[in-house]
Design a protein around this motif. Structure first.
Motif, mmCIF file in Angstrom:
data_model
loop_
_atom_site.group_PDB
_atom_site.id
_atom_site.type_symbol
_atom_site.label_atom_id
_atom_site.label_comp_id
_atom_site.label_asym_id
_atom_site.label_seq_id
_atom_site.Cartn_x
_atom_site.Cartn_y
_atom_site.Cartn_z
ATOM 1 N N ILE A 43 0.856 -1.195 0.000
ATOM 2 C CA ILE A 43 0.000 0.000 0.000
ATOM 3 C C ILE A 43 0.887 1.238 0.000
ATOM 4 O O ILE A 43 1.660 1.462 0.945
ATOM 5 C CB ILE A 43 -0.927 0.014 1.232
ATOM 6 N N GLU A 44 0.795 2.030 -1.052
ATOM 7 C CA GLU A 44 1.549 3.277 -1.133
ATOM 8 C C GLU A 44 0.863 4.341 -0.276
ATOM 9 O O GLU A 44 -0.367 4.509 -0.332
ATOM 10 C CB GLU A 44 1.634 3.762 -2.583
ATOM 11 N N LEU A 45 1.665 5.086 0.505
ATOM 12 C CA LEU A 45 1.123 6.064 1.435
ATOM 13 C C LEU A 45 1.895 7.370 1.339
ATOM 14 O O LEU A 45 3.077 7.384 0.971
ATOM 15 C CB LEU A 45 1.215 5.554 2.878
ATOM 16 N N ALA A 46 1.243 8.478 1.716
ATOM 17 C CA ALA A 46 1.922 9.766 1.754
ATOM 18 C C ALA A 46 1.205 10.685 2.730
ATOM 19 O O ALA A 46 0.007 10.530 2.994
ATOM 20 C CB ALA A 46 1.969 10.417 0.368
ATOM 21 N N GLY A 47 1.966 11.647 3.276
ATOM 22 C CA GLY A 47 1.400 12.643 4.177
ATOM 23 C C GLY A 47 2.246 13.898 4.166
ATOM 24 O O GLY A 47 3.477 13.823 4.259
ATOM 25 N N ASP A 48 1.601 15.057 4.052
ATOM 26 C CA ASP A 48 2.267 16.350 3.951
ATOM 27 C C ASP A 48 2.194 17.064 5.293
ATOM 28 O O ASP A 48 1.090 17.301 5.807
ATOM 29 C CB ASP A 48 1.577 17.185 2.871
ATOM 30 N N HIS A 49 3.342 17.437 5.872
ATOM 31 C CA HIS A 49 3.318 18.057 7.196
ATOM 32 C C HIS A 49 2.619 19.413 7.174
ATOM 33 O O HIS A 49 2.104 19.875 8.199
ATOM 34 C CB HIS A 49 4.736 18.180 7.766
ATOM 35 N N ARG A 50 2.542 20.061 6.020
ATOM 36 C CA ARG A 50 1.834 21.342 5.927
ATOM 37 C C ARG A 50 0.324 21.159 6.055
ATOM 38 O O ARG A 50 -0.407 22.132 6.284
ATOM 39 C CB ARG A 50 2.187 22.041 4.623
ATOM 40 N N MET A 51 -0.135 19.912 5.920
ATOM 41 C CA MET A 51 -1.538 19.578 6.166
ATOM 42 C C MET A 51 -1.706 18.865 7.506
ATOM 43 O O MET A 51 -2.726 18.202 7.744
ATOM 44 C CB MET A 51 -2.059 18.684 5.032
ATOM 45 N N ALA A 52 -0.704 18.995 8.381
ATOM 46 C CA ALA A 52 -0.697 18.333 9.695
ATOM 47 C C ALA A 52 -0.678 16.818 9.555
ATOM 48 O O ALA A 52 -1.103 16.091 10.453
ATOM 49 C CB ALA A 52 -1.881 18.773 10.554
ATOM 50 N N ALA A 53 -0.178 16.327 8.398
ATOM 51 C CA ALA A 53 -0.018 14.888 8.180
ATOM 52 C C ALA A 53 1.480 14.567 8.237
ATOM 53 O O ALA A 53 2.246 15.267 8.891
ATOM 54 C CB ALA A 53 -0.647 14.482 6.856
ATOM 55 N N GLY A 54 1.906 13.489 7.559
ATOM 56 C CA GLY A 54 3.303 13.090 7.717
ATOM 57 C C GLY A 54 3.550 12.650 9.146
ATOM 58 O O GLY A 54 2.795 11.868 9.703
ATOM 59 N N THR A 55 4.596 13.201 9.756
ATOM 60 C CA THR A 55 4.899 12.816 11.137
ATOM 61 C C THR A 55 5.460 13.992 11.905
ATOM 62 O O THR A 55 5.991 14.948 11.322
ATOM 63 C CB THR A 55 5.913 11.653 11.183
ATOM 64 N N GLU A 56 5.313 13.907 13.206
ATOM 65 C CA GLU A 56 6.013 14.811 14.117
ATOM 66 C C GLU A 56 6.887 13.945 15.021
ATOM 67 O O GLU A 56 6.389 13.025 15.680
ATOM 68 C CB GLU A 56 5.042 15.623 14.961
ATOM 69 N N ILE A 57 8.190 14.223 15.020
ATOM 70 C CA ILE A 57 9.148 13.488 15.850
ATOM 71 C C ILE A 57 9.690 14.440 16.903
ATOM 72 O O ILE A 57 10.169 15.529 16.591
ATOM 73 C CB ILE A 57 10.306 12.926 14.998
#
Length: 397
Positions: free
Chosen positions: A242-256
């Protein structure tokens, strides 16, 4: 007998601007009982104004309880944000600047500063790309704290226990964690003065499983990172990538979050996946899916060799290891990794862009709320793209 008051803490007359980890269980639609329910991980930073700043009082009542005033304020960059699977959009929660978000820290035992009652009367604004919402009644935020600021220890969870699912279930919060106690609460479309309009709500905040809940943490560094990648999921004996993606400018991706040894009274640098949101499509799981990090179970690990005396002493490229508590949101319900998934990689530097993480070790079962095995997570590959790194995590990044 000596009786403590908060004057003995020598608090500075300036605001506190801590990082905050939060969650809210949101029911979408105008029918609380039939709406779509989702627990959304949120994070950001807040500003707390407090005594001894001008306009805030310290008092001791006739029974000996000491108390100090505080206020949760709003500014363009201050608030909490997260990504909603149901809306496929960023959500951020701010304080209503037109209403007082005031409260106190108050001794529970007269003459003893801690443990103390933490209380805020919260008037919030909820924004998405297309919506601006407000609620009519105040949300009372309550918790028991053991310090000012009431920082939660790194990599510790919000509950006394580790429930599974988005509720409904009873919530027992840990010390230094606060929660909304006057829920559920309906949110309505808002006008330019942040006043609710009409009688038909758009969303509700539910009393469970993340009842407008939050805790303050004190990281050395915060990395907001866009992610691309893939997971391998085995369903009925067949493996799908399953291909996945998330953009931190949309509060997606990740916060470390990275915690130097001065933040946890030990050696080395601790790391935490505070939130994850990556969206893709799975034929085997029935449509659009989202990989997320658990709210009840912290995803913790380390950066570097584990013996560094400070974050600045980490040599790059550096090993990043995290035991991730992954969950997968699907159209038919949530799936939860039965155990932590070890992901590891090498950070090229603190800018993070271009670094990659991959699952190591055996696969793990993906189970439903009641523990029924529905699939297996066989692989995880995450590539870090655009990143924003700093000591604060403004909502307008």
């Amino acid at each position: 007998m000596f009786r403590e008051t908060y004057e003995s803490l020598d608090l500075e007359p300036k605001p506190i601007r801590p990082h905050i980890l939060a969650a809210a269980t949101v029911v979408f639609g105008d029918d609380y009982y039939a709406g779509r329910r989702e627990t959304i991980n949120l994070s950001g930073f807040v500003q707390l104004n407090k005594w001894p700043m001008p306009g805030f009082e310290h008092r001791v009542d006739e029974r000996g309880h000491a108390e100090l005033d505080l206020e949760l304020i709003s500014a363009p960059e201050v608030g909490i944000k997260g990504f909603s699977y149901e809306l496929d959009d960023r959500i951020q929660v701010l304080s209503n600047p037109f209403l007082p978000n005031t409260g106190h820290v108050r001794q529970i035992v007269p003459g003893k500063n801690f443990p103390a009652e933490f209380y805020i009367r919260r008037f919030g604004i909820l924004e998405t790309s297309t919506l601006r919402l407000a609620h009519r009644n105040v949300i009372d935020i309550y918790g028991v704290v053991d310090g000012i600021p009431p920082y939660k220890k790194p990599l510790t969870g919000p509950y006394l226990g580790s429930p599974r699912g988005d509720g409904p279930f009873d919530v027992v919060q840990a010390p230094n964690v606060v929660r909304g106690t006057t829920l559920p609460e309906a949110w309505y479309p808002a006008d330019d003065q942040n006043e609710p309009v009409g009688l038909t709500p758009t969303v509700f905040f539910a009393a469970s499983a993340g009842p407008c809940m939050s805790m303050l943490v004190d990281p050395s560094l915060i990395m907001q990172v866009s992610l691309e990648g893939a997971i391998d999921v085995e369903v009925d004996g067949r493996t799908e990538t399953i291909e996945l993606a998330g953009d931190h400018r949309m509060a997606a991706g990740t916060e470390i979050l990275l915690f130097g040894p001065d933040k946890h009274d030990g050696q080395g640098v601790l790391a935490q996946l505070a939130r994850v949101a990556m969206v893709g499509h799975s034929a085997a799981l029935g449509g659009r899916v989202m990989l997320r990090a658990s709210w009840p179970r912290p995803s913790g690990g380390t950066l570097g060799e584990g013996t560094e005396e400070g974050l600045s002493r980490v040599s790059f490229p550096a090993e990043l290891h995290i035991d991730a508590e992954f969950e997968i949101v699907t159209p038919s319900g949530n799936l939860y990794a039965a155990g932590p998934v070890h992901v590891a990689g090498r950070l090229r530097d603190l800018e993070a862009t271009g670094s990659e993480l991959a699952m190591t070790g055996a696969d793990t079962a993906l189970v439903t709320d009641d523990g029924t095995v529905r699939a297996r997570l066989a692989g995880v590959r995450l590539a870090m793209r655009d990143a924003h790194v700093g000591e604060t995590a403004a909502v307008n990044v």
